[in-house]
Motif scaffolding. Sequence first.
Motif, short mmCIF file in Angstrom:
data_model
loop_
_atom_site.label_atom_id
_atom_site.label_comp_id
_atom_site.label_asym_id
_atom_site.label_seq_id
_atom_site.Cartn_x
_atom_site.Cartn_y
_atom_site.Cartn_z
N ILE A 101 13.31 9.97 -7.10
CA ILE A 101 13.20 11.34 -6.58
C ILE A 101 14.58 11.95 -6.38
O ILE A 101 14.81 13.13 -6.70
CB ILE A 101 12.40 11.34 -5.26
CG1 ILE A 101 10.95 10.93 -5.52
CG2 ILE A 101 12.45 12.72 -4.60
CD1 ILE A 101 10.10 10.81 -4.28
N MET A 139 8.13 5.10 1.37
CA MET A 139 8.36 4.77 -0.04
C MET A 139 9.43 3.70 -0.13
O MET A 139 10.24 3.54 0.80
CB MET A 139 8.78 6.01 -0.83
CG MET A 139 10.14 6.57 -0.45
SD MET A 139 10.60 8.02 -1.40
CE MET A 139 9.48 9.24 -0.74
N ASN A 140 9.46 2.98 -1.24
CA ASN A 140 10.50 1.96 -1.39
C ASN A 140 11.77 2.55 -2.00
O ASN A 140 11.82 3.72 -2.35
CB ASN A 140 9.98 0.80 -2.26
CG ASN A 140 9.57 1.26 -3.66
OD1 ASN A 140 10.06 2.25 -4.17
ND2 ASN A 140 8.65 0.53 -4.27
N GLN A 141 12.81 1.73 -2.11
CA GLN A 141 14.12 2.19 -2.57
C GLN A 141 14.05 2.74 -3.99
O GLN A 141 14.69 3.75 -4.31
CB GLN A 141 15.12 1.03 -2.49
CG GLN A 141 16.55 1.40 -2.86
CD GLN A 141 17.21 2.31 -1.85
OE1 GLN A 141 16.79 2.35 -0.70
NE2 GLN A 141 18.21 3.05 -2.25
N GLU A 142 13.26 2.08 -4.86
CA GLU A 142 13.19 2.50 -6.26
C GLU A 142 12.61 3.91 -6.38
O GLU A 142 13.14 4.75 -7.12
CB GLU A 142 12.33 1.51 -7.05
CG GLU A 142 12.26 1.83 -8.54
CD GLU A 142 11.39 0.85 -9.31
OE1 GLU A 142 11.42 0.87 -10.54
OE2 GLU A 142 10.66 0.07 -8.65
N VAL A 143 11.52 4.19 -5.66
CA VAL A 143 10.90 5.51 -5.71
C VAL A 143 11.85 6.56 -5.13
O VAL A 143 11.99 7.66 -5.67
CB VAL A 143 9.56 5.51 -4.94
CG1 VAL A 143 8.98 6.92 -4.88
CG2 VAL A 143 8.56 4.57 -5.62
N PHE A 144 12.51 6.22 -4.03
CA PHE A 144 13.47 7.14 -3.43
C PHE A 144 14.57 7.52 -4.42
O PHE A 144 14.94 8.70 -4.54
CB PHE A 144 14.09 6.52 -2.18
CG PHE A 144 15.24 7.31 -1.62
CD1 PHE A 144 15.03 8.41 -0.82
CD2 PHE A 144 16.56 6.96 -1.93
CE1 PHE A 144 16.08 9.15 -0.32
CE2 PHE A 144 17.63 7.69 -1.44
CZ PHE A 144 17.39 8.79 -0.62
N ASN A 170 -1.81 1.81 1.10
CA ASN A 170 -0.58 1.06 1.35
C ASN A 170 -0.27 1.04 2.85
O ASN A 170 0.13 0.01 3.41
CB ASN A 170 0.58 1.70 0.58
CG ASN A 170 1.82 0.84 0.61
OD1 ASN A 170 1.74 -0.37 0.76
ND2 ASN A 170 2.97 1.47 0.48
N ALA A 215 -1.11 5.99 -1.15
CA ALA A 215 -0.26 5.99 0.05
C ALA A 215 -1.04 5.55 1.28
O ALA A 215 -0.55 4.74 2.08
CB ALA A 215 0.34 7.38 0.26
N THR A 245 -2.41 9.60 -5.85
CA THR A 245 -1.17 9.16 -5.20
C THR A 245 -1.32 9.21 -3.68
O THR A 245 -0.78 8.37 -2.96
CB THR A 245 0.01 10.04 -5.64
OG1 THR A 245 -0.28 11.42 -5.34
CG2 THR A 245 0.25 9.90 -7.13
N ARG A 246 -2.05 10.21 -3.19
CA ARG A 246 -2.34 10.29 -1.76
C ARG A 246 -3.21 9.10 -1.34
O ARG A 246 -2.99 8.49 -0.30
CB ARG A 246 -3.05 11.62 -1.49
CG ARG A 246 -3.50 11.85 -0.06
CD ARG A 246 -4.18 13.22 0.01
NE ARG A 246 -4.87 13.44 1.26
CZ ARG A 246 -4.32 13.96 2.34
NH1 ARG A 246 -3.04 14.30 2.33
NH2 ARG A 246 -5.03 14.16 3.45
#
Length: 274
Positions: free
Chosen positions: A9, A1-6, A87, A84, A80-81
């Motif tokens: 969460i 995941m990227n920084q924004e998603v991290f 990606n 992923a 979402t799976r």
Amino acid sequence: MNQEVFEFIDDYNQLTSAYDSESSYLISYKAYRKYVKTKTKEKAREKMGAFQFINIIDRFYGDIVTPKYGDLERIKPGDTRHFAFCNMMLQGFNMLTIARIGGHSQLETQLHYHKHLDHFAQSFVHHAAQMLRMNRKNLMRSNWDVGTQAVIAKSRIYRVGDFQETYKVEHGYCTDHPSRCQVGDCRFCEYYFFSPEDEQKGLAWLKDCSDALEGRLKEQLELIRYVTKSMNYDCATLTYQQTGQEKLSSACSELRRLMDQKAMVDSHLLEDEL
């Protein structure tokens, strides 16, 4: 995941930790009961069920998405799976690695996802083009004179005099010194200011480049599909062909370069559409 998603969460974890600090699940049942008022009696459980999760998604679309963006096609939990895996494929992960992460018992399960790589890549390019357009506007605003800033801010039409440094190039201007150029083609450069003398010729110049990149993207995606399916996999030992992985990594690096170039070109075309 990227920084924004991290960070999203992580923020959620901090906000809900007071209600269920011991839960090993991201979305705990106790946190759900705290924020969603229901008539049903609370049960002793560690995680929420499918009904509660779907209820949260419905509330999210009803309270946030629809009022702001209208009636959009909804993303389902399983999507979402799917996103992923697509990606990961575009980043150069091979089928065996994705199967191990996703819990696939057969490699052929992923062939379904291969069909959607084109759409996923197009979505990535469009989003990147939007972000580049907004970032370029912010950069332009930082170079405006105080006297013209208020006027220009109300319009998307900029003038050459609004920049501190300009150099005439094809169908526009370079806003950085040419000696520092590391791109070669102005259409792929973040410092390019599209300002053609003949607007139709300038737009055609951009559109021809965008169409050519679209064709190259499709060819590159076909190459990635071919390489990843042609690799030798040993599911018994969980190993794969190293030379095949090198070819896949190289193909995906080239794909990302093409997507970055198309996003930059399309960001200039978006200016004309708005």
